[in-house]
Motif scaffolding. Structure first.
Motif, PDB file in Angstrom:
ATOM      1  N   VAL A  27      -1.232  14.212   7.221  1.00  0.00           N
ATOM      2  CA  VAL A  27      -2.516  13.920   6.588  1.00  0.00           C
ATOM      3  C   VAL A  27      -3.647  14.227   7.554  1.00  0.00           C
ATOM      4  O   VAL A  27      -3.598  13.857   8.720  1.00  0.00           O
ATOM      5  CB  VAL A  27      -2.576  12.432   6.174  1.00  0.00           C
ATOM      6  CG1 VAL A  27      -3.902  12.107   5.529  1.00  0.00           C
ATOM      7  CG2 VAL A  27      -1.425  12.091   5.248  1.00  0.00           C
ATOM      8  N   TRP A  28      -4.676  14.909   7.064  1.00  0.00           N
ATOM      9  CA  TRP A  28      -5.869  15.166   7.860  1.00  0.00           C
ATOM     10  C   TRP A  28      -6.887  14.075   7.531  1.00  0.00           C
ATOM     11  O   TRP A  28      -7.261  13.878   6.384  1.00  0.00           O
ATOM     12  CB  TRP A  28      -6.457  16.535   7.530  1.00  0.00           C
ATOM     13  CG  TRP A  28      -7.695  16.801   8.326  1.00  0.00           C
ATOM     14  CD1 TRP A  28      -8.986  16.576   7.934  1.00  0.00           C
ATOM     15  CD2 TRP A  28      -7.770  17.294   9.662  1.00  0.00           C
ATOM     16  NE1 TRP A  28      -9.857  16.910   8.939  1.00  0.00           N
ATOM     17  CE2 TRP A  28      -9.137  17.355  10.013  1.00  0.00           C
ATOM     18  CE3 TRP A  28      -6.828  17.683  10.600  1.00  0.00           C
ATOM     19  CZ2 TRP A  28      -9.576  17.789  11.258  1.00  0.00           C
ATOM     20  CZ3 TRP A  28      -7.272  18.125  11.833  1.00  0.00           C
ATOM     21  CH2 TRP A  28      -8.632  18.173  12.143  1.00  0.00           C
ATOM     22  N   GLY A  29      -7.328  13.360   8.544  1.00  0.00           N
ATOM     23  CA  GLY A  29      -8.311  12.304   8.328  1.00  0.00           C
ATOM     24  C   GLY A  29      -7.762  11.206   7.436  1.00  0.00           C
ATOM     25  O   GLY A  29      -6.561  10.969   7.373  1.00  0.00           O
ATOM     26  N   ALA A  30      -8.663  10.541   6.730  1.00  0.00           N
ATOM     27  CA  ALA A  30      -8.270   9.505   5.773  1.00  0.00           C
ATOM     28  C   ALA A  30      -8.791   9.853   4.385  1.00  0.00           C
ATOM     29  O   ALA A  30      -8.839   9.002   3.505  1.00  0.00           O
ATOM     30  CB  ALA A  30      -8.810   8.149   6.219  1.00  0.00           C
ATOM     31  N   TYR A  31      -9.146  11.112   4.194  1.00  0.00           N
ATOM     32  CA  TYR A  31      -9.781  11.542   2.951  1.00  0.00           C
ATOM     33  C   TYR A  31      -8.877  11.395   1.740  1.00  0.00           C
ATOM     34  O   TYR A  31      -9.351  11.174   0.630  1.00  0.00           O
ATOM     35  CB  TYR A  31     -10.270  12.994   3.076  1.00  0.00           C
ATOM     36  CG  TYR A  31     -11.148  13.196   4.282  1.00  0.00           C
ATOM     37  CD1 TYR A  31     -12.421  12.628   4.348  1.00  0.00           C
ATOM     38  CD2 TYR A  31     -10.695  13.916   5.380  1.00  0.00           C
ATOM     39  CE1 TYR A  31     -13.217  12.789   5.469  1.00  0.00           C
ATOM     40  CE2 TYR A  31     -11.486  14.086   6.500  1.00  0.00           C
ATOM     41  CZ  TYR A  31     -12.741  13.517   6.542  1.00  0.00           C
ATOM     42  OH  TYR A  31     -13.525  13.667   7.662  1.00  0.00           O
ATOM     43  N   THR A  32      -7.574  11.535   1.924  1.00  0.00           N
ATOM     44  CA  THR A  32      -6.636  11.439   0.800  1.00  0.00           C
ATOM     45  C   THR A  32      -5.813  10.153   0.868  1.00  0.00           C
ATOM     46  O   THR A  32      -4.768  10.060   0.234  1.00  0.00           O
ATOM     47  CB  THR A  32      -5.683  12.654   0.781  1.00  0.00           C
ATOM     48  OG1 THR A  32      -4.936  12.687   2.005  1.00  0.00           O
ATOM     49  CG2 THR A  32      -6.455  13.956   0.589  1.00  0.00           C
ATOM     50  N   TYR A  33      -6.294   9.165   1.629  1.00  0.00           N
ATOM     51  CA  TYR A  33      -5.575   7.899   1.747  1.00  0.00           C
ATOM     52  C   TYR A  33      -5.287   7.325   0.369  1.00  0.00           C
ATOM     53  O   TYR A  33      -6.163   7.275  -0.491  1.00  0.00           O
ATOM     54  CB  TYR A  33      -6.384   6.894   2.581  1.00  0.00           C
ATOM     55  CG  TYR A  33      -5.852   5.495   2.485  1.00  0.00           C
ATOM     56  CD1 TYR A  33      -4.683   5.141   3.142  1.00  0.00           C
ATOM     57  CD2 TYR A  33      -6.492   4.541   1.712  1.00  0.00           C
ATOM     58  CE1 TYR A  33      -4.173   3.860   3.052  1.00  0.00           C
ATOM     59  CE2 TYR A  33      -5.994   3.255   1.617  1.00  0.00           C
ATOM     60  CZ  TYR A  33      -4.832   2.922   2.273  1.00  0.00           C
ATOM     61  OH  TYR A  33      -4.333   1.656   2.164  1.00  0.00           O
ATOM     62  N   ASN A  34      -4.052   6.868   0.169  1.00  0.00           N
ATOM     63  CA  ASN A  34      -3.635   6.289  -1.104  1.00  0.00           C
ATOM     64  C   ASN A  34      -2.940   4.957  -0.822  1.00  0.00           C
ATOM     65  O   ASN A  34      -1.833   4.929  -0.296  1.00  0.00           O
ATOM     66  CB  ASN A  34      -2.689   7.249  -1.831  1.00  0.00           C
ATOM     67  CG  ASN A  34      -2.323   6.768  -3.215  1.00  0.00           C
ATOM     68  OD1 ASN A  34      -2.551   5.616  -3.572  1.00  0.00           O
ATOM     69  ND2 ASN A  34      -1.751   7.662  -3.999  1.00  0.00           N
ATOM     70  N   ALA A  35      -3.601   3.866  -1.189  1.00  0.00           N
ATOM     71  CA  ALA A  35      -3.075   2.520  -0.933  1.00  0.00           C
ATOM     72  C   ALA A  35      -1.735   2.286  -1.616  1.00  0.00           C
ATOM     73  O   ALA A  35      -0.952   1.448  -1.173  1.00  0.00           O
ATOM     74  CB  ALA A  35      -4.091   1.471  -1.376  1.00  0.00           C
ATOM     75  N   LYS A  36      -1.447   3.035  -2.683  1.00  0.00           N
ATOM     76  CA  LYS A  36      -0.156   2.877  -3.376  1.00  0.00           C
ATOM     77  C   LYS A  36       1.017   3.256  -2.478  1.00  0.00           C
ATOM     78  O   LYS A  36       2.152   2.865  -2.728  1.00  0.00           O
ATOM     79  CB  LYS A  36      -0.122   3.736  -4.642  1.00  0.00           C
ATOM     80  CG  LYS A  36      -1.068   3.269  -5.729  1.00  0.00           C
ATOM     81  CD  LYS A  36      -1.002   4.182  -6.931  1.00  0.00           C
ATOM     82  CE  LYS A  36      -2.021   3.743  -7.969  1.00  0.00           C
ATOM     83  NZ  LYS A  36      -2.051   4.645  -9.121  1.00  0.00           N
ATOM     84  N   ASN A  37       0.736   4.011  -1.406  1.00  0.00           N
ATOM     85  CA  ASN A  37       1.800   4.447  -0.495  1.00  0.00           C
ATOM     86  C   ASN A  37       1.892   3.574   0.761  1.00  0.00           C
ATOM     87  O   ASN A  37       2.619   3.914   1.690  1.00  0.00           O
ATOM     88  CB  ASN A  37       1.598   5.911  -0.121  1.00  0.00           C
ATOM     89  CG  ASN A  37       1.746   6.803  -1.334  1.00  0.00           C
ATOM     90  OD1 ASN A  37       2.531   6.516  -2.233  1.00  0.00           O
ATOM     91  ND2 ASN A  37       0.989   7.873  -1.382  1.00  0.00           N
ATOM     92  N   ASP A  38       1.172   2.447   0.749  1.00  0.00           N
ATOM     93  CA  ASP A  38       1.257   1.527   1.883  1.00  0.00           C
ATOM     94  C   ASP A  38       2.633   0.882   1.926  1.00  0.00           C
ATOM     95  O   ASP A  38       3.183   0.479   0.903  1.00  0.00           O
ATOM     96  CB  ASP A  38       0.203   0.419   1.783  1.00  0.00           C
ATOM     97  CG  ASP A  38      -1.201   0.920   2.044  1.00  0.00           C
ATOM     98  OD1 ASP A  38      -1.365   2.107   2.399  1.00  0.00           O
ATOM     99  OD2 ASP A  38      -2.143   0.116   1.894  1.00  0.00           O
TER     100      ASP A  38
END
Length: 181
Positions: free
Chosen positions: A124-135
């Motif tokens: 992942v580059w940065g946190a731009y595509t962060y998805n809490a569902k994948n925590d």
């Protein structure tokens, strides 16, 4: 005849080699936030590792930690690519079991505590595509303030009674993330 053919071939080959643009390979300048890694145990002679983290090391350069890692926003925990954490054995963060494997480490900075997030997304580059569902796991941890200031964002593992602690520091902010096994 053979000797002249050989010489002609050698001269032709040399001419081709010399005609290739020596500048064809353009290499980038040194990254302003170079990659670094920390692992535990941190002795290079010890091959039986428990954990490793790879991360970019941004520099303060007169700015505050809050300018570069704003409070309340998911942060990649370093520079450039999101920090990548590998557990070589199953670990536990608070009460959440984390299976051995490769994960992304995000944080949400706060004034008095930071939320640490282990996420199953990778590359992942940065946190731009962060998805809490994948925590996979989350834990809020109080910060402490150090007397000395770190110019470069830094991480290091230290031994704990039943696992390891990932120590995070930048400026005077310090964070100790406990992983047990």
């Amino acid at each position: 005849m053979r000797k002249s053919t050989f010489i002609a071939t050698a001269v032709c080959s040399l001419t081709i080699l010399l005609s290739i643009d020596a500048n064809a390979q353009k290499f980038p300048d040194l990254d302003k936030s170079p990659l670094d890694a920390a692992w535990y145990p941190n002795d290079y002679k010890e091959t039986n590792k428990a954990a490793r983290i790879i991360y970019g090391r941004p520099q303060l350069k007169g700015r505050s930690v809050n300018e570069l890692a704003p409070n309340g926003k998911v942060w990649r925990t370093g520079a450039n690519e999101a920090a990548e954490i590998t557990f070589y054995t199953d670990m536990v963060l608070d009460k959440t079991k984390i299976a051995a494997g490769v994960y992304t480490l995000y944080t949400i900075p706060g004034e008095k505590e930071w939320t640490v997030i282990i996420n199953k997304d990778k590359n992942v580059w940065g946190a731009y595509t962060y998805n809490a569902k994948n925590d996979v796991a989350r834990l809020s941890i109080p910060t402490t303030t150090a007397a000395d200031s770190l110019e470069a964002f830094s991480m290091v593992f230290t031994k704990a009674d039943k696992g390891v602690v990932l120590n995070i520091g930048w400026g005077t902010m310090r964070l100790a993330v406990p992983f047990t096994n």
